[in-house]
Design a protein around this motif. Sequence first.
Motif, mmCIF file in Angstrom:
data_model
loop_
_atom_site.group_PDB
_atom_site.id
_atom_site.type_symbol
_atom_site.label_atom_id
_atom_site.label_comp_id
_atom_site.label_asym_id
_atom_site.label_seq_id
_atom_site.Cartn_x
_atom_site.Cartn_y
_atom_site.Cartn_z
ATOM 1 N N GLY A 54 0.799 -1.218 0.000
ATOM 2 C CA GLY A 54 0.000 0.000 0.000
ATOM 3 C C GLY A 54 0.835 1.273 0.000
ATOM 4 N N ARG A 55 2.171 1.126 0.131
ATOM 5 C CA ARG A 55 3.012 2.339 0.184
ATOM 6 C C ARG A 55 3.918 2.441 -1.047
ATOM 7 N NH1 ARG A 55 6.256 1.812 5.394
ATOM 8 N NH2 ARG A 55 6.845 3.968 4.986
ATOM 9 N N LEU A 56 3.947 1.393 -1.870
ATOM 10 C CA LEU A 56 4.762 1.438 -3.093
ATOM 11 C C LEU A 56 4.064 2.329 -4.122
ATOM 12 C CD1 LEU A 56 5.514 -2.389 -3.182
ATOM 13 C CD2 LEU A 56 7.230 -0.597 -2.800
ATOM 14 N N THR A 57 4.883 3.005 -4.927
ATOM 15 C CA THR A 57 4.316 3.928 -5.924
ATOM 16 C C THR A 57 4.853 3.562 -7.312
ATOM 17 O OG1 THR A 57 6.161 5.456 -5.761
ATOM 18 C CG2 THR A 57 4.331 5.769 -4.190
ATOM 19 N N ASP A 58 4.631 4.464 -8.270
ATOM 20 C CA ASP A 58 5.179 4.232 -9.611
ATOM 21 C C ASP A 58 6.612 4.744 -9.740
ATOM 22 O OD1 ASP A 58 2.909 3.004 -10.498
ATOM 23 O OD2 ASP A 58 1.947 4.886 -11.063
ATOM 24 N N ASP A 59 7.166 5.217 -8.659
ATOM 25 C CA ASP A 59 8.534 5.741 -8.647
ATOM 26 C C ASP A 59 9.477 4.629 -8.151
ATOM 27 O OD1 ASP A 59 10.957 6.924 -8.013
ATOM 28 O OD2 ASP A 59 10.073 8.710 -7.099
ATOM 29 N N GLY A 60 10.218 4.027 -9.069
ATOM 30 C CA GLY A 60 11.086 2.907 -8.730
ATOM 31 C C GLY A 60 12.120 3.252 -7.669
ATOM 32 N N GLU A 61 12.732 4.434 -7.809
ATOM 33 C CA GLU A 61 13.776 4.812 -6.838
ATOM 34 C C GLU A 61 13.200 4.983 -5.441
ATOM 35 O OE1 GLU A 61 16.305 8.059 -7.916
ATOM 36 O OE2 GLU A 61 16.633 7.239 -9.929
ATOM 37 N N ALA A 62 11.997 5.562 -5.385
ATOM 38 C CA ALA A 62 11.346 5.726 -4.069
ATOM 39 C C ALA A 62 11.008 4.351 -3.493
ATOM 40 C CB ALA A 62 10.085 6.573 -4.215
ATOM 41 N N ASN A 63 10.614 3.421 -4.359
ATOM 42 C CA ASN A 63 10.315 2.063 -3.876
ATOM 43 C C ASN A 63 11.556 1.391 -3.301
ATOM 44 O OD1 ASN A 63 7.697 2.414 -4.671
ATOM 45 N ND2 ASN A 63 7.925 1.301 -6.627
ATOM 46 N N VAL A 64 12.688 1.601 -3.965
ATOM 47 C CA VAL A 64 13.939 1.025 -3.458
ATOM 48 C C VAL A 64 14.243 1.580 -2.064
ATOM 49 C CG1 VAL A 64 16.455 0.960 -3.795
ATOM 50 C CG2 VAL A 64 14.921 0.521 -5.725
ATOM 51 N N ARG A 65 14.090 2.882 -1.904
ATOM 52 C CA ARG A 65 14.351 3.490 -0.581
ATOM 53 C C ARG A 65 13.404 2.920 0.474
ATOM 54 N NH1 ARG A 65 15.133 8.170 -3.673
ATOM 55 N NH2 ARG A 65 13.010 8.888 -3.313
ATOM 56 N N LEU A 66 12.148 2.794 0.099
ATOM 57 C CA LEU A 66 11.132 2.273 1.026
ATOM 58 C C LEU A 66 11.463 0.829 1.427
ATOM 59 C CD1 LEU A 66 8.283 2.933 2.272
ATOM 60 C CD2 LEU A 66 7.321 1.735 0.291
ATOM 61 N N ILE A 67 11.849 0.025 0.460
ATOM 62 C CA ILE A 67 12.159 -1.381 0.748
ATOM 63 C C ILE A 67 13.421 -1.486 1.594
ATOM 64 C CG2 ILE A 67 12.899 -3.553 -0.335
ATOM 65 C CD1 ILE A 67 10.857 -2.856 -2.606
ATOM 66 N N ARG A 68 14.412 -0.653 1.280
ATOM 67 C CA ARG A 68 15.636 -0.688 2.114
ATOM 68 C C ARG A 68 15.308 -0.328 3.567
ATOM 69 N NH1 ARG A 68 19.502 1.607 -2.311
ATOM 70 N NH2 ARG A 68 20.378 -0.332 -3.125
ATOM 71 N N GLU A 69 14.449 0.677 3.745
ATOM 72 C CA GLU A 69 14.046 1.033 5.115
ATOM 73 C C GLU A 69 13.361 -0.137 5.797
ATOM 74 O OE1 GLU A 69 11.442 4.455 5.130
ATOM 75 O OE2 GLU A 69 13.001 5.633 4.141
ATOM 76 N N ALA A 70 12.489 -0.812 5.054
ATOM 77 C CA ALA A 70 11.737 -1.931 5.639
ATOM 78 C C ALA A 70 12.674 -3.097 5.966
ATOM 79 C CB ALA A 70 10.638 -2.370 4.674
ATOM 80 N N LEU A 71 13.633 -3.354 5.089
ATOM 81 C CA LEU A 71 14.612 -4.421 5.360
ATOM 82 C C LEU A 71 15.400 -4.103 6.627
ATOM 83 C CD1 LEU A 71 15.930 -5.056 1.730
ATOM 84 C CD2 LEU A 71 14.868 -6.794 3.190
ATOM 85 N N ARG A 72 15.813 -2.845 6.728
ATOM 86 C CA ARG A 72 16.564 -2.392 7.905
ATOM 87 C C ARG A 72 15.727 -2.605 9.170
ATOM 88 N NH1 ARG A 72 17.577 3.106 5.987
ATOM 89 N NH2 ARG A 72 18.709 2.115 4.297
ATOM 90 N N ALA A 73 14.470 -2.200 9.111
ATOM 91 C CA ALA A 73 13.599 -2.293 10.297
ATOM 92 C C ALA A 73 13.355 -3.751 10.675
ATOM 93 C CB ALA A 73 12.276 -1.586 10.017
ATOM 94 N N GLU A 74 13.155 -4.607 9.667
ATOM 95 C CA GLU A 74 12.873 -6.011 9.972
ATOM 96 C C GLU A 74 14.121 -6.743 10.470
ATOM 97 O OE1 GLU A 74 10.192 -7.554 10.476
ATOM 98 O OE2 GLU A 74 8.940 -5.875 9.839
ATOM 99 N N LEU A 75 15.279 -6.375 9.921
ATOM 100 C CA LEU A 75 16.506 -6.995 10.436
ATOM 101 C C LEU A 75 16.733 -6.538 11.885
ATOM 102 C CD1 LEU A 75 18.926 -8.826 9.897
ATOM 103 C CD2 LEU A 75 20.187 -6.820 9.094
ATOM 104 N N GLU A 76 16.466 -5.265 12.124
ATOM 105 C CA GLU A 76 16.605 -4.730 13.479
ATOM 106 C C GLU A 76 15.703 -5.491 14.454
ATOM 107 O OE1 GLU A 76 18.917 -2.587 14.306
ATOM 108 O OE2 GLU A 76 18.234 -2.889 16.373
ATOM 109 N N ALA A 77 14.517 -5.867 13.960
ATOM 110 C CA ALA A 77 13.535 -6.543 14.832
ATOM 111 C C ALA A 77 13.895 -8.018 15.071
ATOM 112 C CB ALA A 77 12.144 -6.439 14.213
ATOM 113 N N TRP A 78 14.797 -8.566 14.246
ATOM 114 C CA TRP A 78 15.178 -9.974 14.400
ATOM 115 C C TRP A 78 16.016 -10.132 15.671
ATOM 116 C CZ3 TRP A 78 20.072 -12.628 12.495
ATOM 117 C CH2 TRP A 78 19.996 -14.020 12.682
#
Length: 371
Positions: free
Chosen positions: A118-142
Motif C-alpha cells: 500500500g506504500r509502493l508507488t510508480d517511482d522505482g527509486e522511491a520504492n527502493v528506498r522504502l524497501i531498504r528502510e523496511a529491510l533495515r527495520a525487519e533486520l533490526e527486529a530480528w
Amino acid sequence: MRTEQIALSPLAPGADLSLTVQRFGTAGARPRIYVQASLHADEIPGMIAAHHLRERLTVLEAEGRIRGEIVLVPSANPIGLSQRVSGSHIGRFNLADGINFNRGYPHLVPKVAERVEGRLTDDGEANVRLIREALRAELEAWEPSNPAEVMKKALLGLAQEADIVLDLHCDAEAVVHLYTHTRSAEEFAPLAALMGAHAYLLADVSGDEPFDEACSRPWAELADRFPDRPIPFSCHATTLEFRGERDVDHETARADAAAIVAYLTLRGAIEGTAPTLPEPLCRATPLAASEPVPAPGYGILVFKAQVGDRVKAGDAIADVIDPLTGATVQAKAPCDGVMFARVALRFVTRGMRIAKVAGTTAQRTGKLLGA
Ligand SMILES: [Zn+2]
C-alpha cells in the motif's frame, strides 16, 4: 580508509568479539559495494584476495578514484577464526551447535512485504528506498539467539545496504566458480569472465538461507509480489569461490584483486577506463544442473580427474580402493560437464560427496547446496 569496529556479543564473560569494517570513498555514496572475506573462517584464499584488494583500494582512494563507497570486511567470522580442534581449524560450522556459518540468515521478505504493502508507488527509486528502510527495520527486529546469530545480523546489516555484494569463499580443491541469483546472471557475467571462472551457477532459491541469497532474494520476491509497481533489483550478491583451500599465494591473490577492481571499474564504483573483458571460460548454468558425485564404496580415494576437467556422463572420476581386499570401484561422472570441485580427503565412506560436476540440464530439486 576509515576503519571501524562493530562489537559482537561476547562468547563468554571476557571473551569479547568484534568485526573490523574498512570503508573507502564517500560515506553513503552510491554505488555502494560490500565485500567480505572468509565467512567460512578456514577459507583463506578470500582473505588473501581481500588483503591485496585493500592495498589496491588504498591507492585508488588516495588518487581520488573511488566514486561510491566500498565497504570491506577482510575477515568476516571471528568466531570461526578461533575454533581449533586437535590442531585442525574448524571454520565452516559453529562448534557450539554444528550450524554452517553461511546458512540460516533471516528470510525477511514476508514481513517486509507487509510493511511496504500500500506504500509502493510508480517511482522505482522511491520504492527502493522504502524497501531498504523496511529491510533495515525487519533486520533490526530480528532477535538473535546466540553469538553466531549476532554476527550474522551485523554482517547482513552491512551487506543489505549495498548495490553489489561479493562474498569471498573457496572450496576444498577447486577451480574458480561463482554462485548467484538467476536474475543476477547478467550483472556478474563480466566478473565471471574477469576471474576466469570455470562454472557460473544460478538459482532462485538454493535452500537453507545462505548469505548471498539473504541479500538478493528480497528484490526478486518483492518484485514478483507487487508486479504492478516498479521494483528494480537493488542488491546483486554473489558467492565467489576462489579455488581450493590451499591455493593461497600472492600472485594469484593479486590477480583476483585486480579482477575485482576491473569489475568495479566497469560498474562505475571506481573511476578509470573500463576493462576489456576476456572471453569467458564458461556460460551460466543452473545450480540445479550441478550434480554431486557420491563415493561408490568405502576406501582409499584416488582421483583420475583434475579440477577443471570436462567430463562425460559415465567417465571414471576416481578409484575407491578397499584397503583390506584391494577391491576397486569407480566413481563416475553423473552428467556431462565440468568437474569444478572435489574433496580434499583421500579416504572416503560410501555415499560421501567427493566431487561436483556442473552440467547443463537442471535435474535436481530441493536443497541444492551441500552441508
Ligand atoms: Zn565457503
